[in-house]
Design a protein around this motif. Sequence first.
Motif, short mmCIF file in Angstrom:
data_model
loop_
_atom_site.label_atom_id
_atom_site.label_comp_id
_atom_site.label_asym_id
_atom_site.label_seq_id
_atom_site.Cartn_x
_atom_site.Cartn_y
_atom_site.Cartn_z
N MET A 1 -16.93 -10.69 13.94
CA MET A 1 -16.50 -9.58 13.05
C MET A 1 -16.36 -10.09 11.61
N PRO A 2 -17.12 -9.53 10.66
CA PRO A 2 -16.92 -9.94 9.26
C PRO A 2 -15.56 -9.46 8.78
N ASN A 3 -14.97 -10.23 7.87
CA ASN A 3 -13.68 -9.83 7.31
C ASN A 3 -13.82 -8.58 6.48
N GLU A 4 -12.73 -7.80 6.42
CA GLU A 4 -12.72 -6.62 5.55
C GLU A 4 -12.70 -7.10 4.09
N MET A 5 -13.43 -6.38 3.22
CA MET A 5 -13.53 -6.81 1.83
C MET A 5 -12.86 -5.80 0.90
N THR A 6 -12.47 -6.27 -0.25
CA THR A 6 -12.01 -5.37 -1.31
C THR A 6 -12.66 -5.85 -2.61
N ASP A 7 -12.23 -5.25 -3.77
CA ASP A 7 -12.80 -5.72 -5.05
C ASP A 7 -11.74 -5.71 -6.14
N GLY A 8 -12.15 -6.15 -7.33
CA GLY A 8 -11.22 -6.27 -8.45
C GLY A 8 -10.59 -4.94 -8.83
N PHE A 9 -11.39 -3.89 -8.84
CA PHE A 9 -10.86 -2.56 -9.19
C PHE A 9 -9.64 -2.23 -8.32
N HIS A 10 -9.85 -2.38 -6.98
CA HIS A 10 -8.77 -2.03 -6.05
C HIS A 10 -7.54 -2.91 -6.26
N LEU A 11 -7.80 -4.18 -6.55
CA LEU A 11 -6.66 -5.10 -6.72
C LEU A 11 -5.82 -4.72 -7.92
N VAL A 12 -6.46 -4.32 -9.02
CA VAL A 12 -5.70 -3.93 -10.21
C VAL A 12 -4.78 -2.75 -9.88
N ILE A 13 -5.34 -1.78 -9.19
CA ILE A 13 -4.55 -0.58 -8.87
C ILE A 13 -3.41 -0.94 -7.90
N GLU A 14 -3.72 -1.78 -6.93
CA GLU A 14 -2.66 -2.15 -5.98
C GLU A 14 -1.56 -2.95 -6.68
N ALA A 15 -1.96 -3.82 -7.60
CA ALA A 15 -0.95 -4.62 -8.33
C ALA A 15 -0.08 -3.70 -9.18
N MET A 16 -0.68 -2.70 -9.78
CA MET A 16 0.11 -1.75 -10.59
C MET A 16 1.08 -0.99 -9.71
N LYS A 17 0.57 -0.46 -8.60
CA LYS A 17 1.44 0.34 -7.72
C LYS A 17 2.60 -0.49 -7.17
N LEU A 18 2.28 -1.72 -6.79
CA LEU A 18 3.31 -2.60 -6.25
C LEU A 18 4.46 -2.78 -7.24
N ASN A 19 4.13 -2.71 -8.54
CA ASN A 19 5.14 -2.95 -9.57
C ASN A 19 5.60 -1.67 -10.25
N GLY A 20 5.31 -0.53 -9.64
CA GLY A 20 5.85 0.73 -10.15
C GLY A 20 5.22 1.23 -11.44
N LEU A 21 4.04 0.74 -11.79
CA LEU A 21 3.35 1.26 -12.97
C LEU A 21 2.57 2.49 -12.52
N ASP A 22 3.07 3.68 -12.90
CA ASP A 22 2.56 4.90 -12.27
C ASP A 22 1.73 5.78 -13.19
#
Length: 565
Positions: A1-22
């Motif tokens: 099974m290949p690992n699930e992938m993500t990208d830079g775009f998604h990481l930026v948004i997740e980092a913002m959400k994690l820190n309450g930047l809405d």
Amino acid sequence: MPNEMTDGFHLVIEAMKLNGLDTIFGVVGIPVTDLARLAQAEGIRYIGFRHEQSAGHAAAIAGYLTQKPGVCLTVSAPGFLNGMVALANATINGFPMIQISGSSDRAIVDLQQGDYEELDQMNAAKPYAKAAYRVNRPADIGISIARSIRAALSGRPGGVYLDLPADVLSASLDADAAARSLVRVVDPVPRQIPAPQALERALDLLAQAQRPLIILGKGAAYAQADADIREFIEKTAVPFLPMSMAKGLLPDDHPQSAAAARSYALAQADVVMLIGARLNWLLGHGKSPQWSAAARFIQIDIAPTEIDSNRPIAAPVVGDIASSMAALLAMLKPGRIKPDSLWLREIDQRRQRNAERMRERLAANPSPMDFYSALGAIARVLEDKPDVYLVNEGANTLDIARNVIDMRAPRKRLDCGTWGVMGIGMGFAIGAATISGKPVVAIEGDSAFGFSGMEIETICRYQLPIVVVIFNNGGVYRGDDVNRGGGADPAPTVLMKQAHYEKLIEAFGGAGYQVTDPQALATTLAAALASGKPALINCVIDPTAGTESGHIGNLNPQSAIAFRN
Ligand code: ADP
Ligand code: TPW
């Protein structure tokens, strides 16, 4: 099974959400369009502007109002530079914001091989930002957002630049590793407790004063220590003066306000306590003739290097204002601070005399209207609406409105600030309306409005409760200057006298009005506010009513050789 992938775009948004930047304020294009789309898809509010400078000003004021960094999103090179005035202005004023910009291929940029929108953005941003970072590996996105938040908020807040090259945004990475790379910032604004000896020294000095004065700056407003600041002022009975954006921290009609006796209070005070205010040009650098040479200063500030910047400070208190005020209150013994009763009486008498003079000016009903009669009408409408944000820019329009319009709640007055920058108007209005949902009145000189006027479309697109009032005197400062060469071109300060600014908003479905007398202005403004919808009032002012550079004409160098025939 290949690992699930993500990208830079998604990481930026997740980092913002994690820190309450809405919320993101921005303009899209290569390489950040998908970032804005994804933000919206993921529940972050995206407000799209017509120019990056306004988006940046909106982010900055959102940061000032919420103590969370406002986020501005820009495209590479020109979009980035358009946002830089706002980032620099945020840094100068101490507003926390993060400008996130896409950038072009770093390998090509660094060899100057002519990429699309090529610019070494991080290094261009450095002198104007509190901090500037660039992400070169997608795995660093999480830490870069954390670092940006901390840099924007801690100490004296400011503007942070974060550079995200296109290839970092689109790079794929393992989703598990990506999730592990995210960072939630713990305690981004640690309290900075002042030393007890420093507090004791400050109280000692204040106790020695006969003619004490407290100056409240926008740092005090930002700190949101409203109740403690008020209690300290009321318990000590010391007169206070609010700087422009600190108006309303205590209501302007508070009996201890010395605002209507400002020059007297500055010149005569023997001990001055600065709370979140700098001794910069706005306070005559703390020097004579505005101030007494013998006056001694207490300064509460989070930035240690602010102390002694312009004038020696006898009692520095380095710490955050909330902690400092709480500690001062705890140490305050009843009766220890006792301003001379003569001092209080003198201030009160001048206050009443000047207030009477102001009432007469406001009551005059000249035709065409002057600044005072128009502002008097607005002041009456706003009197029982302390929740309305007031955005204000221009020269005469700014200086006179500051004196005429009382503020009754903290952090409601938003203006050109430390730099005296034109162009904050629509950005600040949109930022304040977006984060609060509350109504905004933007009182704009006709020249000042022009710097961000196209954002009227943004206001209408988002249906924001913003009423723009344009003080149309047909020029920069005044509308009646003439071409000294006798030619047909208008003079440098002249704008179109017959401009119908109200038609601009009609193009976007908003409500436009023109008014020529104070009564019509009051009725129209009240109705526009009640509608909760975008409106623009073109307020026709006498072209001869203003003075050059408003109240700071003394800073305007003039030619030594006569040419004004
Ligand atoms: P104004 O223009 O209203 O006089 P300034 O912007 O010149 O105000 O000064 C604000 C000051 O407040 C700055 O020197 C800044 O370092 C300081 N400051 C900002 N936030 C805080 C805080 N939370 N605690 C202490 N000082 C602060
Ligand atoms: C970014 C210089 C200071 S005030 C002003 C300008 C152009 C406008 C004054 O006219 P206005 O107001 O707005 O019609 P009023 O009431 O006096 O008639 N560019 C920038 N910032 C500044 N400060 C300027 C230019 C300026």
